[in-house]
Design an enzyme around this catalytic site. Structure first.
Site, PDB file in Angstrom:
ATOM      1  CB  SER A 119      -2.441   1.581  13.694  1.00  0.00           C
ATOM      2  OG  SER A 119      -1.977   2.544  12.775  1.00  0.00           O
ATOM      3  NE  ARG A 120       4.599  -0.309  11.238  1.00  0.00           N
ATOM      4  CZ  ARG A 120       4.276  -1.439  10.639  1.00  0.00           C
ATOM      5  NH1 ARG A 120       4.285  -2.557  11.328  1.00  0.00           N
ATOM      6  NH2 ARG A 120       3.971  -1.474   9.367  1.00  0.00           N
ATOM      7  CG  ASN A 121       0.603   4.550   9.839  1.00  0.00           C
ATOM      8  OD1 ASN A 121       1.506   5.117   9.260  1.00  0.00           O
ATOM      9  ND2 ASN A 121       0.227   3.316   9.513  1.00  0.00           N
ATOM     10  CE  LYS A 160      -4.197   0.968   5.685  1.00  0.00           C
ATOM     11  NZ  LYS A 160      -3.554   0.148   6.719  1.00  0.00           N
ATOM     12  CB  ALA A 196       0.661  -9.100   9.819  1.00  0.00           C
ATOM     13  CE  LYS A 207      -3.674  -2.255   2.689  1.00  0.00           C
ATOM     14  NZ  LYS A 207      -2.980  -3.528   3.011  1.00  0.00           N
ATOM     15  CG  ASP A 230      -7.359  -0.891   5.973  1.00  0.00           C
ATOM     16  OD1 ASP A 230      -7.041  -1.223   7.123  1.00  0.00           O
ATOM     17  OD2 ASP A 230      -6.598  -1.007   4.999  1.00  0.00           O
ATOM     18  N   GLY A 270      -7.617  -4.054   2.999  1.00  0.00           N
ATOM     19  CA  GLY A 270      -8.708  -4.131   3.954  1.00  0.00           C
ATOM     20  C   GLY A 270      -8.215  -4.172   5.387  1.00  0.00           C
TER      21      GLY A 270
END
Length: 325
Positions: free
Chosen positions: A251-253, A188, A137, A105, A241, A133
């Protein structure tokens, strides 16, 4: 079915487990030979997916030609920034009969190309699909129900991807809107950074829900402006997502944005950047450049960009949400 996975990161391993459930003959390609040898020895990527074992029947190699030979499906699961380099090499070995499924992505920084366009720059094929989506992991690796969008304009490619990946744990909903699906999968991560800021500022779920809703409208407009189908925003790749990435500390973001919202020191923020892959940071530069080039007005992207790169106060998000048209 023989399937190649390019990339031995967390998502590549997770997809390999799904393929293995379907009794596929799997070869996983790792770019660096020393890392490939370590994976062969330990059957585990301890850095990104500790505790998840790669089944012994999955072949691991650093030889790209060997990995792709006689495969019916090639799955690209490497960071977006490396897709150009790998695609150049792939073109020497790929055949016209092979199908490509992109799990990476992002948007290339210099050219503002989406991943499928980067691949097609070197490989002339219509047998190409994108999957995207809500799917960390580690969750896929736990064999829980997961839903992904599968996008392709080629019916045979959709059939091949479904045969390889879909099983009792993984559901694929198909569409033919590759551009819309890629926009959702890329942006996203950027929106998740701002959502993390909101959490870091101590604002409640009500404000976060407001922000996510406003973001949905903006993403829909961007999809339409770039020639995609606005309905894609309601797919697994879209709302699904966005909801996951914008609300989870996995989520690292999100965690990166949270540090900014908490107004941590630049040293602490830079330490996180240097020790963690933050796809949204890479994509933010690309998407900001893209909307300027296309003359598309997406104010939330401008604001996130200014907070991250121009030291704008994250408190501006509160004012923005109230005044936004």
């Amino acid at each position: 079915m023989k399937v190649t996975i390019l990339g031995s990161g967390a998502y590549g391993i997770a997809l390999a487990l799904m393929l293995n459930e379907n009794k596929c003959e799997i070869t996983m390609w790792e770019r660096f030979d020393d890392k490939a040898q370590e994976l062969i020895k330990t059957r585990e990527n301890k850095k990104v997916l500790p505790g998840v074992k790669i089944p012994e029947n999955i072949k691991i190699t650093s030889d790209l030609e060997e990995s792709m030979k006689n495969s019916e499906l090639i799955i690209i699961a490497i960071p977006a920034g490396f897709v150009d380099e790998v695609s150049v090499k792939m073109k020497n070995y790929i055949t016209k009969e092979q199908h490509i499924c992109i799990a990476s992505k992002g948007i290339e920084q210099d050219t503002c190309l989406f991943v499928d366009d980067v691949v097609k720059k070197y490989i002339k094929t219509r047998r190409i699909a994108v999957i995207s989506g809500p799917s960390f992991a580690i969750d896929i690796a736990k064999y829980v129900p997961i839903g992904l969008t599968l996008s392709s304009k080629n019916k045979q490619t959709i059939k091949v991807c479904k045969k390889a990946l879909e099983n009792r744990n993984l559901k694929l909903r198909e569409n033919n809107d590759i551009i819309g699906t890629e926009i959702c999968g890329s942006i996203k991560n950027v929106i998740a950074i701002a959502s993390g800021m909101i959490d870091g500022m101590g604002l409640p779920e009500s404000t976060q829900a407001m922000f996510i809703t406003e973001s949905l409208h903006d993403i829909k407009e961007l999809i339409k402006a770039l020639g995609g189908d606005g309905k894609t925003i309601l797919s697994f790749a879209g709302f699904g997502d966005l909801l996951l990435t914008c609300t989870s500390t996995k989520s690292r973001n999100f965690r990166f944005g949270k540090l900014i919202g908490e107004k941590k020191s630049k040293e602490e923020i830079n330490e996180f950047i240097n020790s963690t892959t933050i796809e949204g940071l890479y994509t933010l530069k690309s998407i900001h450049k893209l909307i300027k080039n296309k003359k598309v007005d997406i104010p939330i992207i401008d604001l996130i960009y200014d907070i991250v790169f121009n030291d704008e106060n994250p408190d501006e998000i509160k004012r923005f949400l109230i005044k936004k048209q």
